[in-house]
Design a protein around this motif. Structure first.
Motif, mmCIF file in Angstrom:
data_model
loop_
_atom_site.group_PDB
_atom_site.id
_atom_site.type_symbol
_atom_site.label_atom_id
_atom_site.label_comp_id
_atom_site.label_asym_id
_atom_site.label_seq_id
_atom_site.Cartn_x
_atom_site.Cartn_y
_atom_site.Cartn_z
ATOM 1 N N ASP A 84 0.847 -1.198 0.000
ATOM 2 C CA ASP A 84 0.000 0.000 0.000
ATOM 3 C C ASP A 84 0.877 1.240 0.000
ATOM 4 O O ASP A 84 1.562 1.527 0.992
ATOM 5 C CB ASP A 84 -0.905 -0.020 1.231
ATOM 6 C CG ASP A 84 -1.845 1.162 1.291
ATOM 7 O OD1 ASP A 84 -1.775 2.066 0.414
ATOM 8 O OD2 ASP A 84 -2.668 1.203 2.223
ATOM 9 N N PRO A 85 0.874 2.028 -1.086
ATOM 10 C CA PRO A 85 1.750 3.206 -1.160
ATOM 11 C C PRO A 85 1.415 4.287 -0.131
ATOM 12 O O PRO A 85 2.245 5.148 0.150
ATOM 13 C CB PRO A 85 1.562 3.718 -2.592
ATOM 14 C CG PRO A 85 0.370 3.038 -3.128
ATOM 15 C CD PRO A 85 0.112 1.816 -2.301
ATOM 16 N N THR A 86 0.239 4.230 0.463
ATOM 17 C CA THR A 86 -0.126 5.232 1.474
ATOM 18 C C THR A 86 0.218 4.782 2.896
ATOM 19 O O THR A 86 0.052 5.544 3.844
ATOM 20 C CB THR A 86 -1.636 5.544 1.407
ATOM 21 O OG1 THR A 86 -2.368 4.359 1.737
ATOM 22 C CG2 THR A 86 -2.019 6.028 0.014
ATOM 23 N N SER A 87 0.698 3.555 3.031
ATOM 24 C CA SER A 87 1.006 3.001 4.348
ATOM 25 C C SER A 87 2.393 3.441 4.834
ATOM 26 O O SER A 87 3.324 3.551 4.037
ATOM 27 C CB SER A 87 0.954 1.468 4.283
ATOM 28 O OG SER A 87 1.467 0.898 5.451
ATOM 29 N N PRO A 88 2.543 3.664 6.139
ATOM 30 C CA PRO A 88 3.871 4.020 6.662
ATOM 31 C C PRO A 88 4.874 2.855 6.575
ATOM 32 O O PRO A 88 6.076 3.083 6.663
ATOM 33 C CB PRO A 88 3.605 4.397 8.123
ATOM 34 C CG PRO A 88 2.288 3.815 8.455
ATOM 35 C CD PRO A 88 1.519 3.697 7.178
ATOM 36 N N THR A 89 4.378 1.633 6.368
ATOM 37 C CA THR A 89 5.274 0.478 6.234
ATOM 38 C C THR A 89 5.357 -0.005 4.788
ATOM 39 O O THR A 89 5.702 -1.155 4.536
ATOM 40 C CB THR A 89 4.814 -0.674 7.161
ATOM 41 O OG1 THR A 89 3.456 -1.012 6.849
ATOM 42 C CG2 THR A 89 4.944 -0.290 8.623
ATOM 43 N N HIS A 90 5.061 0.876 3.840
ATOM 44 C CA HIS A 90 5.101 0.542 2.416
ATOM 45 C C HIS A 90 6.440 -0.097 2.056
ATOM 46 O O HIS A 90 7.488 0.393 2.430
ATOM 47 C CB HIS A 90 4.862 1.801 1.578
ATOM 48 C CG HIS A 90 4.883 1.554 0.107
ATOM 49 N ND1 HIS A 90 5.747 2.213 -0.733
ATOM 50 C CD2 HIS A 90 4.150 0.715 -0.675
ATOM 51 C CE1 HIS A 90 5.547 1.802 -1.973
ATOM 52 N NE2 HIS A 90 4.588 0.902 -1.961
ATOM 53 N N GLN A 91 6.389 -1.215 1.324
ATOM 54 C CA GLN A 91 7.540 -1.975 0.839
ATOM 55 C C GLN A 91 8.386 -2.556 1.976
ATOM 56 O O GLN A 91 9.579 -2.774 1.816
ATOM 57 C CB GLN A 91 8.404 -1.134 -0.094
ATOM 58 C CG GLN A 91 7.680 -0.766 -1.374
ATOM 59 C CD GLN A 91 8.547 -0.030 -2.356
ATOM 60 O OE1 GLN A 91 9.569 0.544 -2.011
ATOM 61 N NE2 GLN A 91 8.130 -0.043 -3.608
ATOM 62 N N GLN A 92 7.748 -2.834 3.110
ATOM 63 C CA GLN A 92 8.429 -3.485 4.226
ATOM 64 C C GLN A 92 7.726 -4.800 4.544
ATOM 65 O O GLN A 92 6.520 -4.945 4.335
ATOM 66 C CB GLN A 92 8.420 -2.600 5.469
ATOM 67 C CG GLN A 92 9.233 -1.328 5.320
ATOM 68 C CD GLN A 92 9.153 -0.468 6.571
ATOM 69 O OE1 GLN A 92 8.986 -0.976 7.671
ATOM 70 N NE2 GLN A 92 9.285 0.829 6.392
ATOM 71 N N ILE A 93 8.479 -5.750 5.072
ATOM 72 C CA ILE A 93 7.901 -7.009 5.546
ATOM 73 C C ILE A 93 7.181 -6.705 6.853
ATOM 74 O O ILE A 93 7.784 -6.221 7.802
ATOM 75 C CB ILE A 93 8.981 -8.086 5.762
ATOM 76 C CG1 ILE A 93 9.715 -8.388 4.452
ATOM 77 C CG2 ILE A 93 8.379 -9.345 6.379
ATOM 78 C CD1 ILE A 93 8.857 -9.027 3.370
ATOM 79 N N VAL A 94 5.853 -6.965 6.880
ATOM 80 C CA VAL A 94 5.052 -6.656 8.072
ATOM 81 C C VAL A 94 4.698 -7.905 8.868
ATOM 82 O O VAL A 94 4.213 -7.799 10.002
ATOM 83 C CB VAL A 94 3.777 -5.862 7.705
ATOM 84 C CG1 VAL A 94 4.144 -4.479 7.177
ATOM 85 C CG2 VAL A 94 2.919 -6.616 6.690
ATOM 86 N N ALA A 95 4.918 -9.092 8.306
ATOM 87 C CA ALA A 95 4.645 -10.337 9.026
ATOM 88 C C ALA A 95 5.461 -11.467 8.416
ATOM 89 O O ALA A 95 5.745 -11.468 7.218
ATOM 90 C CB ALA A 95 3.159 -10.680 8.967
ATOM 91 N N THR A 96 5.840 -12.407 9.266
ATOM 92 C CA THR A 96 6.515 -13.635 8.836
ATOM 93 C C THR A 96 5.833 -14.787 9.544
ATOM 94 O O THR A 96 5.689 -14.777 10.766
ATOM 95 C CB THR A 96 8.013 -13.593 9.190
ATOM 96 O OG1 THR A 96 8.615 -12.472 8.540
ATOM 97 C CG2 THR A 96 8.708 -14.862 8.746
ATOM 98 N N LEU A 97 5.388 -15.759 8.773
ATOM 99 C CA LEU A 97 4.640 -16.885 9.310
ATOM 100 C C LEU A 97 5.378 -18.182 9.004
ATOM 101 O O LEU A 97 5.690 -18.464 7.848
ATOM 102 C CB LEU A 97 3.251 -16.909 8.674
ATOM 103 C CG LEU A 97 2.242 -17.885 9.217
ATOM 104 C CD1 LEU A 97 1.873 -17.529 10.655
ATOM 105 C CD2 LEU A 97 0.994 -17.860 8.362
ATOM 106 N N ALA A 98 5.685 -18.963 10.046
ATOM 107 C CA ALA A 98 6.340 -20.261 9.867
ATOM 108 C C ALA A 98 5.301 -21.315 9.522
ATOM 109 O O ALA A 98 4.241 -21.380 10.143
ATOM 110 C CB ALA A 98 7.085 -20.638 11.140
#
Length: 171
Positions: A24-38
């Protein structure tokens, strides 16, 4: 599922993961990994070969396989109701096929069924249930010889028919 996140399967037998990238280009975490699921599985970890979402985006289905022959195939469901923070749902072992080739998977347009084609094994038809999450085997069918090489499949638009392509029978 809605275009705001990308689910990235990590194809590493030492760590079977799905990473969620914020798109989401409007998100503060744009282009970042926000979750990792094993993902579940013993060492060596299974790798994800296919990923499909139900049309509403609330469930993500992963087809995994072991990294050695015979390759154990499994179907794993994620609850992606919150696409930035998916949770692990049920999983089921499908088969152990001799080949390591890619398999096929298709989710119905209604999001209530999934068909998985496993090379040298056949077809698995599951009902996708939510609340509580479950994968219910409806039918396992098909002559393994019909799925010897490269099975492709797709549901019709209304979900009433599944079209299959098999190189083994050229049909």
């Amino acid at each position: 599922p809605a275009g705001a996140h990308a689910y990235l399967p990590v194809r590493d037998p030492s760590a079977s993961l799905v990473k969620v990238l914020d798109m989401d280009p409007t998100s503060p975490t744009h282009q970042q990994i926000v979750a990792t699921l094993a993902l579940p599985g013993a060492t060596p970890q299974p790798i994800t070969t296919r990923i499909e979402f139900t049309p509403d985006g609330n469930r993500c289905l992963l087809l995994t396989r072991g990294d050695s022959a015979p390759a154990i195939r499994s179907l794993v469901m994620l609850d992606s109701t919150d696409p930035a923070a998916p949770t692990l749902g049920p999983s089921t072992v499908l088969s152990a096929a001799a080949e390591l080739d890619e398999d096929a998977m298709s989710v119905s347009p209604r999001g209530d069924r999934v068909i998985v084609g496993v090379r040298d094994t056949g077809l698995f038809h599951y009902e996708i249930q939510a609340l509580p999450d479950d994968l219910v085997l409806l039918e396992q069918t098909g002559d393994a010889g019909d799925h010897g090489a490269g099975v492709g499949m797709e549901y019709s638009v209304d979900g009433s028919t599944v079209f299959l392509l098999s190189e083994a029978t050229e049909s």
